[in-house]
Design a protein around this motif. Structure first.
Motif, PDB file in Angstrom:
ATOM      1  N   THR A   1       0.843  -1.192   0.000  1.00  0.00           N
ATOM      2  CA  THR A   1       0.000   0.000   0.000  1.00  0.00           C
ATOM      3  C   THR A   1       0.883   1.250   0.000  1.00  0.00           C
ATOM      4  O   THR A   1       2.090   1.163   0.254  1.00  0.00           O
ATOM      5  N   ASN A   2       0.260   2.392  -0.261  1.00  0.00           N
ATOM      6  CA  ASN A   2       0.965   3.691  -0.301  1.00  0.00           C
ATOM      7  C   ASN A   2       2.145   3.652  -1.269  1.00  0.00           C
ATOM      8  O   ASN A   2       3.248   4.089  -0.939  1.00  0.00           O
ATOM      9  N   VAL A   3       1.911   3.124  -2.441  1.00  0.00           N
ATOM     10  CA  VAL A   3       2.953   3.048  -3.472  1.00  0.00           C
ATOM     11  C   VAL A   3       2.847   4.296  -4.337  1.00  0.00           C
ATOM     12  O   VAL A   3       1.764   4.642  -4.830  1.00  0.00           O
ATOM     13  N   GLY A   4       3.947   4.975  -4.511  1.00  0.00           N
ATOM     14  CA  GLY A   4       3.951   6.170  -5.346  1.00  0.00           C
ATOM     15  C   GLY A   4       3.778   5.827  -6.816  1.00  0.00           C
ATOM     16  O   GLY A   4       4.011   4.694  -7.250  1.00  0.00           O
ATOM     17  N   ALA A   5       3.370   6.821  -7.587  1.00  0.00           N
ATOM     18  CA  ALA A   5       3.168   6.587  -9.019  1.00  0.00           C
ATOM     19  C   ALA A   5       4.497   6.288  -9.702  1.00  0.00           C
ATOM     20  O   ALA A   5       5.533   6.841  -9.352  1.00  0.00           O
ATOM     21  N   GLY A   6       4.451   5.374 -10.656  1.00  0.00           N
ATOM     22  CA  GLY A   6       5.660   5.018 -11.388  1.00  0.00           C
ATOM     23  C   GLY A   6       5.612   3.584 -11.883  1.00  0.00           C
ATOM     24  O   GLY A   6       4.619   2.879 -11.708  1.00  0.00           O
ATOM     25  N   THR A   7       6.705   3.148 -12.507  1.00  0.00           N
ATOM     26  CA  THR A   7       6.823   1.780 -13.013  1.00  0.00           C
ATOM     27  C   THR A   7       7.666   0.962 -12.045  1.00  0.00           C
ATOM     28  O   THR A   7       8.755   1.389 -11.652  1.00  0.00           O
ATOM     29  N   TYR A   8       7.161  -0.196 -11.671  1.00  0.00           N
ATOM     30  CA  TYR A   8       7.830  -1.063 -10.698  1.00  0.00           C
ATOM     31  C   TYR A   8       7.964  -2.466 -11.296  1.00  0.00           C
ATOM     32  O   TYR A   8       7.299  -2.808 -12.258  1.00  0.00           O
ATOM     33  N   THR A   9       8.830  -3.268 -10.665  1.00  0.00           N
ATOM     34  CA  THR A   9       8.981  -4.678 -11.015  1.00  0.00           C
ATOM     35  C   THR A   9       8.677  -5.509  -9.785  1.00  0.00           C
ATOM     36  O   THR A   9       9.217  -5.240  -8.705  1.00  0.00           O
ATOM     37  N   VAL A  10       7.800  -6.494  -9.935  1.00  0.00           N
ATOM     38  CA  VAL A  10       7.426  -7.379  -8.834  1.00  0.00           C
ATOM     39  C   VAL A  10       8.057  -8.741  -9.087  1.00  0.00           C
ATOM     40  O   VAL A  10       7.930  -9.302 -10.178  1.00  0.00           O
ATOM     41  N   THR A  11       8.761  -9.241  -8.081  1.00  0.00           N
ATOM     42  CA  THR A  11       9.389 -10.564  -8.160  1.00  0.00           C
ATOM     43  C   THR A  11       8.918 -11.402  -6.980  1.00  0.00           C
ATOM     44  O   THR A  11       8.888 -10.915  -5.846  1.00  0.00           O
ATOM     45  N   VAL A  12       8.543 -12.648  -7.246  1.00  0.00           N
ATOM     46  CA  VAL A  12       8.065 -13.566  -6.209  1.00  0.00           C
ATOM     47  C   VAL A  12       9.034 -14.736  -6.125  1.00  0.00           C
ATOM     48  O   VAL A  12       9.350 -15.372  -7.138  1.00  0.00           O
ATOM     49  N   VAL A  13       9.503 -15.014  -4.900  1.00  0.00           N
ATOM     50  CA  VAL A  13      10.396 -16.148  -4.646  1.00  0.00           C
ATOM     51  C   VAL A  13       9.720 -17.068  -3.640  1.00  0.00           C
ATOM     52  O   VAL A  13       9.317 -16.626  -2.556  1.00  0.00           O
ATOM     53  N   CYS A  14       9.573 -18.328  -3.981  1.00  0.00           N
ATOM     54  CA  CYS A  14       8.891 -19.289  -3.117  1.00  0.00           C
ATOM     55  C   CYS A  14       9.794 -19.713  -1.958  1.00  0.00           C
ATOM     56  O   CYS A  14      10.971 -19.361  -1.894  1.00  0.00           O
ATOM     57  N   LYS A  15       9.202 -20.489  -1.056  1.00  0.00           N
ATOM     58  CA  LYS A  15       9.908 -20.991   0.125  1.00  0.00           C
ATOM     59  C   LYS A  15      11.173 -21.772  -0.236  1.00  0.00           C
ATOM     60  O   LYS A  15      12.217 -21.645   0.404  1.00  0.00           O
TER      61      LYS A  15
END
Length: 199
Positions: free
Chosen positions: A92-106
């Motif tokens: 939440t409360n993410v500023g405007a812009g382009t981001y990259t989301v990466t998910v790493v499992c257990k």
């Protein structure tokens, strides 16, 4: 002829597979993928890849990387929670812009990496509403009604109607004269009625 062409193609495909270098041991392999969405200043990622659960109930970690960030640990990290069927993390409360989301499992495997454009929180601006049709101009508005007079601090003064008002001596004498004249006229009238009747 056709059988020869088919055998040649099969041989080429086998040679291509043999020529590929083996994956290094311990390298994280990308899973089937993730789904990232942004609404306002909130970002959410969901996946179904990380089915193995940690003792604390989490399924892994997700990182929100801003522009210029490449290392998973440099981003805003969130715990991946959910069930063995679907896992998710949110920011939440993410500023405007382009981001990259990466998910790493257990187990250390990367479920996926995806870029997302965050519009940011909507801005609310004050607007001036137009005056209604037929309204009076600002200089011609009716005056404000007077405010009610303050309540007397000593309460309401008692009295017998207007008897407390101070009248002059002349007014009192005039009133007495009227009362006397009225009384005299009433007595005369009563005597005439009660006297002996004349035929």
């Amino acid at each position: 002829m056709r059988t020869g062409q088919m055998l040649a193609r099969a041989a080429l495909a086998a040679a291509a597979v043999v020529s590929l270098p083996p994956a290094p041991a311990g390298a994280a392999q990308a899973g089937p993928g993730i789904s990232v969405s942004a609404v306002g200043a909130s970002v959410e990622v969901t996946t179904s890849t990380c089915s193995a659960m940690n003792p604390d109930g989490s399924f892994g970690r997700a990182s929100l990387l801003a522009g210029g960030q490449a290392d998973f640990s440099r981003g805003r990290r969130a715990t991946l929670t959910g069930t063995s069927g679907t896992q998710s993390a949110a920011w939440t409360n993410v500023g405007a812009g382009t981001y990259t989301v990466t998910v790493v499992c257990k187990d250390g495997t990367t479920a996926g990496t995806q870029a997302i454009l965050v519009p940011g929180a909507p801005t609310i601006s004050a607007t001036t509403l137009p005056s209604p049709v037929g309204s009076a101009p600002a200089g011609l508005l009716p005056a404000r009604p007077p405010s009610p007079s303050p309540t007397p601090s000593r309460g309401v003064l008692g009295g017998v109607g207007g008897a407390t008002e101070d009248y002059g001596a002349l007014t009192l004498l005039g009133g007495l004269a009227l009362v006397a004249a009225g009384t005299g006229a009433a007595i005369r009238y009563l005597r005439r009625r009660t006297g002996p009747s004349r035929f």
